[in-house]
Design a protein around this motif. Structure first.
Motif, PDB file in Angstrom:
ATOM      1  N   TYR A 113      43.085  40.342  33.630  1.00 35.81           N
ATOM      2  CA  TYR A 113      41.974  41.071  34.228  1.00 35.81           C
ATOM      3  C   TYR A 113      40.732  40.943  33.342  1.00 35.81           C
ATOM      4  CZ  TYR A 113      41.720  44.844  30.849  1.00 35.81           C
ATOM      5  OH  TYR A 113      41.523  45.546  29.690  1.00 35.81           O
ATOM      6  N   LYS A 147      47.128  48.952  31.428  1.00 35.83           N
ATOM      7  CA  LYS A 147      46.413  47.817  30.851  1.00 35.83           C
ATOM      8  C   LYS A 147      46.808  47.622  29.406  1.00 35.83           C
ATOM      9  CE  LYS A 147      42.372  47.974  33.740  1.00 35.83           C
ATOM     10  NZ  LYS A 147      40.929  47.954  33.830  1.00 35.83           N
ATOM     11  N   VAL A 169      35.396  44.470  38.879  1.00 33.39           N
ATOM     12  CA  VAL A 169      36.778  44.253  38.472  1.00 33.39           C
ATOM     13  C   VAL A 169      37.218  42.872  38.959  1.00 33.39           C
ATOM     14  CG1 VAL A 169      39.151  45.053  38.753  1.00 33.39           C
ATOM     15  CG2 VAL A 169      37.280  46.721  38.588  1.00 33.39           C
ATOM     16  N   TYR A 170      37.726  42.083  38.037  1.00 34.45           N
ATOM     17  CA  TYR A 170      38.282  40.768  38.371  1.00 34.45           C
ATOM     18  C   TYR A 170      39.703  40.735  37.840  1.00 34.45           C
ATOM     19  CZ  TYR A 170      33.271  39.789  38.562  1.00 34.45           C
ATOM     20  OH  TYR A 170      31.938  39.836  38.836  1.00 34.45           O
ATOM     21  N   ASN A 171      40.649  40.307  38.681  1.00 33.95           N
ATOM     22  CA  ASN A 171      42.020  40.170  38.194  1.00 33.95           C
ATOM     23  C   ASN A 171      42.780  39.160  39.038  1.00 33.95           C
ATOM     24  OD1 ASN A 171      43.318  41.571  40.439  1.00 33.95           O
ATOM     25  ND2 ASN A 171      42.450  43.419  39.567  1.00 33.95           N
ATOM     26  N   ASP A 213      37.127  43.372  33.325  1.00 32.90           N
ATOM     27  CA  ASP A 213      36.303  44.445  33.887  1.00 32.90           C
ATOM     28  C   ASP A 213      34.935  44.371  33.225  1.00 32.90           C
ATOM     29  OD1 ASP A 213      38.537  45.364  35.268  1.00 32.90           O
ATOM     30  OD2 ASP A 213      38.922  47.015  33.891  1.00 32.90           O
TER      31      ASP A 213
END
Length: 125
Positions: A97, A64, A113-115, A99
């Motif tokens: 992303y 990340k 979690v979004y990505n 989070d």
């Protein structure tokens, strides 16, 4: 002295980034934790182990680049981009992303979690 919510999340990131420490991330989650990722939901005492098992076949490696942190009480939001190599050996980078962590008393109660990995074609949705 107890860790702040952000310090708990930073500890999570440190452990996730170290292959020798990754398996210990479960220590940072509450027994009734909930983790959601695109396409899956994990809960209970084995949430972190199930989360790691879910990620393992998807990435050879991933990292990340942190862009922005937002802390509001027990909620910590980390935004940035992902980079790495998928399980087919294809490199990826600049995948956005977000989070969202809910932390109380030094443990992570919830992680959402979004990505854009599916949007970018890195993984199937």
């Amino acid at each position: 002295m107890a860790r702040t919510p952000r310090e708990t999340v930073e500890e999570f990131f440190e452990r996730m980034g170290d292959p020798d420490e990754r398996e210990s991330v479960g220590e940072l989650f509450a027994d009734d934790a909930v983790i959601t990722v695109p396409g899956a939901r994990f809960s209970g005492p084995e949430a972190a182990a199930s989360f790691l098992a879910f990620l393992e076949p998807r990435y050879e490696r991933a990292g990340k680049a942190f862009g922005r942190w937002t802390v509001a009480g027990d909620r910590v939001v980390s935004q940035g981009t992902l980079h790495g190599v998928d399980n087919d050996g294809e490199p990826f980078e600049d995948v956005r992303y977000v989070d969202v962590y809910e932390v109380s008393e030094g443990t992570i109660d919830r992680l959402d979690v979004y990505n854009d990995l599916a949007v970018e074609g890195v993984v199937e949705s």
